[in-house]
Design a protein around this motif. Sequence first.
Motif, mmCIF file in Angstrom:
data_model
loop_
_atom_site.group_PDB
_atom_site.id
_atom_site.type_symbol
_atom_site.label_atom_id
_atom_site.label_comp_id
_atom_site.label_asym_id
_atom_site.label_seq_id
_atom_site.Cartn_x
_atom_site.Cartn_y
_atom_site.Cartn_z
ATOM 1 N N MET A 229 0.826 -1.323 -0.151
ATOM 2 C CA MET A 229 0.122 0.007 -0.012
ATOM 3 C C MET A 229 0.822 1.195 0.018
ATOM 4 O O MET A 229 1.963 1.256 0.733
ATOM 5 C CB MET A 229 -0.770 0.036 1.260
ATOM 6 N N SER A 230 0.625 2.165 -0.853
ATOM 7 C CA SER A 230 1.349 3.435 -0.827
ATOM 8 C C SER A 230 0.812 4.629 0.001
ATOM 9 O O SER A 230 -0.303 4.315 0.693
ATOM 10 C CB SER A 230 1.293 4.078 -2.304
ATOM 11 N N GLU A 231 1.813 5.593 0.478
ATOM 12 C CA GLU A 231 1.378 6.470 1.550
ATOM 13 C C GLU A 231 0.140 6.886 1.402
ATOM 14 O O GLU A 231 -0.604 7.186 2.317
ATOM 15 C CB GLU A 231 2.574 7.104 1.676
ATOM 16 N N HIS A 232 -0.015 7.314 -0.032
ATOM 17 C CA HIS A 232 -1.270 8.051 -0.040
ATOM 18 C C HIS A 232 -2.540 7.560 -0.164
ATOM 19 O O HIS A 232 -3.767 7.804 -0.103
ATOM 20 C CB HIS A 232 -1.301 8.848 -1.660
ATOM 21 N N ASP A 233 -2.560 5.921 0.076
ATOM 22 C CA ASP A 233 -3.627 5.092 0.272
ATOM 23 C C ASP A 233 -4.172 5.306 1.579
ATOM 24 O O ASP A 233 -5.217 4.818 2.027
ATOM 25 C CB ASP A 233 -3.600 3.807 -0.054
ATOM 26 N N LEU A 234 -3.458 5.650 2.700
ATOM 27 C CA LEU A 234 -3.754 5.602 4.068
ATOM 28 C C LEU A 234 -4.262 6.689 4.542
ATOM 29 O O LEU A 234 -4.496 7.896 3.763
ATOM 30 C CB LEU A 234 -2.461 5.529 4.818
ATOM 31 N N PRO A 235 -5.306 6.765 5.384
ATOM 32 C CA PRO A 235 -6.202 7.620 5.645
ATOM 33 C C PRO A 235 -5.249 8.856 6.503
ATOM 34 O O PRO A 235 -4.211 8.506 6.987
ATOM 35 C CB PRO A 235 -7.151 7.213 7.002
ATOM 36 N N ALA A 236 -5.588 10.128 6.369
ATOM 37 C CA ALA A 236 -4.982 11.002 7.011
ATOM 38 C C ALA A 236 -4.755 10.535 8.539
ATOM 39 O O ALA A 236 -5.891 10.248 9.054
ATOM 40 C CB ALA A 236 -5.857 12.285 6.769
ATOM 41 N N GLY A 237 -3.762 11.031 9.050
ATOM 42 C CA GLY A 237 -3.532 10.860 10.638
ATOM 43 C C GLY A 237 -2.847 9.437 10.931
ATOM 44 O O GLY A 237 -2.547 8.952 11.837
ATOM 45 N N ILE A 238 -2.832 8.527 9.638
ATOM 46 C CA ILE A 238 -2.015 7.346 9.817
ATOM 47 C C ILE A 238 -1.066 7.377 8.833
ATOM 48 O O ILE A 238 -1.158 7.682 7.614
ATOM 49 C CB ILE A 238 -3.060 5.971 9.401
ATOM 50 N N ALA A 239 0.189 6.832 9.275
ATOM 51 C CA ALA A 239 1.346 6.959 8.357
ATOM 52 C C ALA A 239 2.016 5.765 8.217
ATOM 53 O O ALA A 239 1.905 4.830 9.194
ATOM 54 C CB ALA A 239 2.471 8.312 8.939
ATOM 55 N N ARG A 240 3.140 5.827 7.383
ATOM 56 C CA ARG A 240 3.995 4.667 7.599
ATOM 57 C C ARG A 240 5.376 5.268 7.923
ATOM 58 O O ARG A 240 5.968 6.276 7.457
ATOM 59 C CB ARG A 240 4.279 4.057 5.994
ATOM 60 N N HIS A 241 5.846 4.920 9.025
ATOM 61 C CA HIS A 241 6.897 5.558 9.877
ATOM 62 C C HIS A 241 7.930 4.521 9.961
ATOM 63 O O HIS A 241 7.529 3.285 10.511
ATOM 64 C CB HIS A 241 6.405 6.200 11.228
ATOM 65 N N ASP A 242 9.512 4.658 10.003
ATOM 66 C CA ASP A 242 10.352 3.982 9.984
ATOM 67 C C ASP A 242 10.760 3.833 11.561
ATOM 68 O O ASP A 242 11.376 4.815 12.126
ATOM 69 C CB ASP A 242 11.688 4.134 9.139
ATOM 70 N N PHE A 243 10.632 2.809 12.380
ATOM 71 C CA PHE A 243 10.824 2.594 13.622
ATOM 72 C C PHE A 243 12.433 2.040 13.757
ATOM 73 O O PHE A 243 12.741 1.536 14.842
ATOM 74 C CB PHE A 243 9.764 1.684 14.373
ATOM 75 N N GLY A 244 12.937 1.890 12.637
ATOM 76 C CA GLY A 244 14.140 1.216 12.547
ATOM 77 C C GLY A 244 14.298 -0.058 11.929
ATOM 78 O O GLY A 244 15.304 -0.442 11.594
ATOM 79 N N ASP A 245 13.123 -0.445 11.562
ATOM 80 C CA ASP A 245 13.217 -1.827 10.716
ATOM 81 C C ASP A 245 12.217 -1.688 9.467
ATOM 82 O O ASP A 245 11.638 -2.773 9.046
ATOM 83 C CB ASP A 245 12.809 -2.935 11.787
ATOM 84 N N GLY A 246 12.324 -0.464 8.838
ATOM 85 C CA GLY A 246 11.521 -0.360 7.733
ATOM 86 C C GLY A 246 10.097 0.269 8.292
ATOM 87 O O GLY A 246 9.870 0.362 9.106
ATOM 88 N N PRO A 247 9.302 0.700 7.121
ATOM 89 C CA PRO A 247 8.195 1.567 7.218
ATOM 90 C C PRO A 247 7.143 0.606 7.943
ATOM 91 O O PRO A 247 7.094 -0.769 7.537
ATOM 92 C CB PRO A 247 7.585 1.982 5.747
#
Length: 212
Positions: free
Chosen positions: A1-19
């Motif tokens: 899923m690409s970033e723009h498919d996510l609802p506003a307020g939900i992100a793909r964030h890298d906590f050190g092991d990938g998005p």
Amino acid sequence: MSEHDLPAGIARHDFGDGPALATRGSPVYGEPTDGEWRRWDPHRSKLGATLAKGLDTGLDAGDSVLYLGAANGTTVSHVADVAGPTYAVEFAPRSARDLLDVAENRPNLFPLLKDARKPETYAHVVEGDLDVLVQDVATRGQARVAAENARFLAPDGRLVLSIKARSEDVTADPEDVFADALADLRETYEVVARERLEPYHDDHLAVVATPR
Ligand code: SAM
């Protein structure tokens, strides 16, 4: 899923092991955090898995939400990070107590110690015309519970349902259980998307539907 498919307020964030899926809010279940972000673990959340699988849930920033089967708040806390008023129904007193702690610093989260099979007992609290109904009760009669709570949804609202096959029948083929549940659901809803939740959750089906 690409970033723009996510609802506003939900992100793909890298906590050190990938998005990874993340929302902004205070941690609840020991999940990793990074600054204001906290990880939304799809292995611990059917709704998280539904998003990770790329389904369009219709959930958006500021939405009004009724969440059935909130347990101790793992998933509904992420929902409340994103949504507006979030009513969280849970009938197990112990879980509901944990939910109160989760709600302490989430003023938009309203825990309700109620039985989701008896919507008339919370109809006076929950506003009508809600944007999203999320259901994860994992008990027999899951389609019926969704039907009984359709009254709270706006005509263009969305049901985001997780059906656990083993809760309906431990011996039946999950596909047969899902077919029966979908047939029941179609009396009240139009199903717009569905997807099994493997590898995150075995023998679960996610369904997105709109009221008929
Ligand atoms: N949704 C939770 C999460 O992701 O954090 C997990 C929910 S757990 C699979 C199912 C929950 O639904 C349990 O806490 C159970 O007590 C609750 N439940 C089952 N039937 C219910 C009912 N009729 N009314 C309210 N809660 C119910």
